[in-house]
Design an enzyme around this catalytic site. Structure first.
Site, mmCIF file in Angstrom:
data_model
loop_
_atom_site.group_PDB
_atom_site.id
_atom_site.type_symbol
_atom_site.label_atom_id
_atom_site.label_comp_id
_atom_site.label_asym_id
_atom_site.label_seq_id
_atom_site.Cartn_x
_atom_site.Cartn_y
_atom_site.Cartn_z
ATOM 1 N N ARG A 74 78.502 -33.898 45.853
ATOM 2 C CA ARG A 74 79.891 -33.774 46.318
ATOM 3 C C ARG A 74 80.607 -35.118 46.375
ATOM 4 O O ARG A 74 81.810 -35.164 46.628
ATOM 5 C CB ARG A 74 79.918 -33.147 47.712
ATOM 6 C CG ARG A 74 79.678 -31.689 47.683
ATOM 7 C CD ARG A 74 80.229 -30.902 48.857
ATOM 8 N NE ARG A 74 80.438 -31.544 50.113
ATOM 9 C CZ ARG A 74 80.086 -31.010 51.290
ATOM 10 N NH1 ARG A 74 79.470 -29.840 51.321
ATOM 11 N NH2 ARG A 74 80.350 -31.622 52.403
ATOM 12 N N GLU A 105 86.576 -20.781 50.642
ATOM 13 C CA GLU A 105 86.710 -19.418 51.172
ATOM 14 C C GLU A 105 87.152 -19.373 52.635
ATOM 15 O O GLU A 105 88.090 -18.654 52.980
ATOM 16 C CB GLU A 105 85.357 -18.715 51.051
ATOM 17 C CG GLU A 105 85.339 -17.591 50.043
ATOM 18 C CD GLU A 105 85.023 -16.280 50.714
ATOM 19 O OE1 GLU A 105 84.080 -16.268 51.531
ATOM 20 O OE2 GLU A 105 85.702 -15.285 50.435
ATOM 21 N N GLY A 111 74.602 -24.648 46.275
ATOM 22 C CA GLY A 111 74.909 -23.285 45.842
ATOM 23 C C GLY A 111 74.430 -22.340 46.933
ATOM 24 O O GLY A 111 73.294 -21.890 46.932
ATOM 25 N N ARG A 112 75.332 -22.118 47.889
ATOM 26 C CA ARG A 112 74.957 -21.314 49.067
ATOM 27 C C ARG A 112 74.755 -19.844 48.703
ATOM 28 O O ARG A 112 73.727 -19.260 49.021
ATOM 29 C CB ARG A 112 76.053 -21.460 50.123
ATOM 30 C CG ARG A 112 75.994 -20.500 51.277
ATOM 31 C CD ARG A 112 76.944 -20.914 52.355
ATOM 32 N NE ARG A 112 76.423 -22.053 53.089
ATOM 33 C CZ ARG A 112 75.573 -21.959 54.113
ATOM 34 N NH1 ARG A 112 75.155 -20.786 54.538
ATOM 35 N NH2 ARG A 112 75.148 -23.032 54.728
ATOM 36 N N HIS A 139 74.168 -33.837 49.113
ATOM 37 C CA HIS A 139 75.584 -34.222 49.114
ATOM 38 C C HIS A 139 75.947 -35.223 48.032
ATOM 39 O O HIS A 139 77.144 -35.480 47.827
ATOM 40 C CB HIS A 139 75.968 -34.744 50.499
ATOM 41 C CG HIS A 139 75.899 -33.673 51.542
ATOM 42 N ND1 HIS A 139 74.718 -33.313 52.147
ATOM 43 C CD2 HIS A 139 76.847 -32.848 52.033
ATOM 44 C CE1 HIS A 139 74.948 -32.313 52.984
ATOM 45 N NE2 HIS A 139 76.232 -32.010 52.936
ATOM 46 N N ARG A 174 56.442 -32.382 42.326
ATOM 47 C CA ARG A 174 57.308 -33.122 43.252
ATOM 48 C C ARG A 174 58.659 -32.413 43.360
ATOM 49 O O ARG A 174 59.153 -31.872 42.365
ATOM 50 C CB ARG A 174 57.577 -34.532 42.735
ATOM 51 C CG ARG A 174 56.344 -35.409 42.650
ATOM 52 C CD ARG A 174 55.953 -35.933 44.029
ATOM 53 N NE ARG A 174 54.964 -36.981 43.918
ATOM 54 C CZ ARG A 174 53.643 -36.789 43.845
ATOM 55 N NH1 ARG A 174 53.156 -35.563 43.863
ATOM 56 N NH2 ARG A 174 52.828 -37.816 43.765
ATOM 57 N N ARG A 212 53.945 -34.247 35.352
ATOM 58 C CA ARG A 212 54.127 -33.521 36.608
ATOM 59 C C ARG A 212 55.136 -32.395 36.426
ATOM 60 O O ARG A 212 55.988 -32.452 35.536
ATOM 61 C CB ARG A 212 54.697 -34.460 37.686
ATOM 62 C CG ARG A 212 53.697 -35.387 38.290
ATOM 63 C CD ARG A 212 54.408 -36.356 39.218
ATOM 64 N NE ARG A 212 53.439 -37.208 39.890
ATOM 65 C CZ ARG A 212 53.714 -38.416 40.355
ATOM 66 N NH1 ARG A 212 54.924 -38.913 40.225
ATOM 67 N NH2 ARG A 212 52.774 -39.125 40.959
ATOM 68 N N ILE A 215 82.687 -26.972 45.102
ATOM 69 C CA ILE A 215 81.761 -27.376 44.028
ATOM 70 C C ILE A 215 80.918 -26.179 43.609
ATOM 71 O O ILE A 215 80.407 -26.129 42.505
ATOM 72 C CB ILE A 215 80.844 -28.559 44.421
ATOM 73 C CG1 ILE A 215 79.885 -28.200 45.552
ATOM 74 C CG2 ILE A 215 81.647 -29.804 44.729
ATOM 75 C CD1 ILE A 215 78.692 -29.148 45.621
ATOM 76 N N ASP A 216 80.770 -25.185 44.519
ATOM 77 C CA ASP A 216 79.904 -24.039 44.210
ATOM 78 C C ASP A 216 80.505 -23.114 43.152
ATOM 79 O O ASP A 216 79.803 -22.321 42.551
ATOM 80 C CB ASP A 216 79.638 -23.214 45.484
ATOM 81 C CG ASP A 216 78.748 -23.938 46.472
ATOM 82 O OD1 ASP A 216 78.406 -25.102 46.196
ATOM 83 O OD2 ASP A 216 78.387 -23.347 47.503
#
Ligand code: F6P
Length: 342
Positions: free
Chosen positions: A275, A104, A171-172, A272, A266, A163, A127-128
């Site tokens: 990526r 973007e 994913g911002r 990264h 956990r 667990r 990647i998002d």
């Protein structure tokens, strides 16, 4: 014709495959001369170019990262930045146009430069998968495969210890990686930026899975906000674009889940790793096709546009149409996945 190629913003598996596709088609079919631009817009501003021939791109479709280097430099900043200076630099090197491979931020800069008279063509990457103008961006499939493999592994160790395992993925602004990897790995809860959830809702689903004898798996996007949170969790300062560096919400959720449910929990942050490394076969094919079509677009003088995937076709989309709104996960896609929760 002489064309410069740059990669800008966060890297992504498949960047090298695009570069290879452009150079192979451009040199063989159209006799275009290419130069690589080092480190994104930084290389444009500094005139940091090097010859890019068939030799430099051989064997590249399977190679992760970018041979050109990348940065988050804004081409309008600094004493040598701005459209006028850049036009002079390009003219000095007899470069007719730029192919900018980026997300973007990169495409927004490309749009502005294009409006200011610089010949720029875009190739979308992220990647998002958050760009609306393309059905899929390369890098996304690889990231989903890496995240799915990691979650399969978290599930076996989670099962051994009974667990709850929390897996944080990138994913911002959008939750595509969490949604797809979460469905693929059979997650019991998927938390995405588009759909805030309360800690009570998360714990209820964790308890439900646990009561069926399962070791609960919670997938969370880094940009997820618990109900009431104004901003995504960040404790790592700002990036070069003054955006908060995300990452860490998994470590916020894990102790809270453990405290409320009594289930040992956990958290793992994939970061990264998603990526890095080789692109998947899907991403190699998509990236290569975008590269081939970018070479065609340059010859057609389709400046101010980007190449994009629509269905199974590669099309051209004007920057203005491509930017602005993000490709968010629609509510119905979340609800589809939610049928599998708990
Ligand atoms: O490319 C987008 C992205 O993967 C986001 O999900 C993430 O917030 C960001 O990049 C992190 O990038 P970096 O740590 O390289 O600045």
């Amino acid at each position: 014709m002489k064309i410069g190629i740059l990669t800008s913003g966060g890297d992504c598996p498949g960047l090298n495959a695009v570069i290879r596709g452009v150079v192979l088609k451009g040199t063989t079919n159209y006799n275009i001369e290419f130069v690589g631009i080092r480190d994104g817009w930084r290389g444009v501003v500094d005139g940091d170019f090097f010859p890019l021939t068939r030799h430099e791109v051989k064997g590249l479709s399977k190679v992760g990262g970018t041979i050109l280097g990348t940065s988050r430099t804004n081409p309008y900043e600094g004493p040598r930045g701005g459209a006028e200076n850049i036009a002079k630099t390009l003219y000095g090197h007899r470069i007719d146009g730029i192919i900018a491979i980026g997300g973007e931020g990169t495409l927004a800069a490309a749009d502005r430069l294009s409006n200011d008279g610089i010949n720029v063509l875009g190739v979308p990457k992220t990647i998002d998968n958050d760009l609306r103008a393309t059905d899929y961006s390369f890098g996304f499939d690889t990231a989903v495969n890496i995240a799915t493999d990691a979650m399969d592994r978290l599930r076996t160790t989670g099962d051994s210890h009974q667990r709850c395992m929390v897996a944080e993925v990138m994913g911002r602004h959008v939750g595509w990686i969490a949604l797809h990897a979460g469905i693929a790995a059979g997650a019991h809860v998927i938390c995405i930026p588009e759909v805030p959830m309360s800690i009570d809702e998360v714990c209820e689903l964790v308890n439900k899975a646990h009561s069926r004898g399962r070791a609960p798996l919670v997938v969370v996007s880094e940009g997820f906000k618990l109900t009431g949170m104004e901003e995504a969790f960040s404790d790592k300062g700002l990036d070069a674009f003054n955006r908060p560096r995300l990452g860490g919400i998994g470590e916020v959720l894990a102790p809270e889940i453990e405290r409320r449910t009594g289930i040992e929990t956990r958290a793992t942050v994939l970061g990264h790793i998603q990526r890095g490394g080789s692109p998947s076969a899907f991403d190699r094919v998509l990236a290569t096709r975008l590269g081939l079509h970018a070479a065609d677009a340059v010859v057609d003088g389709a400046w101010g546009q980007m190449v994009a995937l629509r269905g199974t076709d590669i099309v051209r989309v004007p920057f203005a149409e491509a930017l602005g709104e993000l490709n968010t996960v629609p509510q119905y896609r979340f609800e589809e996945a939610a049928a599998l929760f708990g």
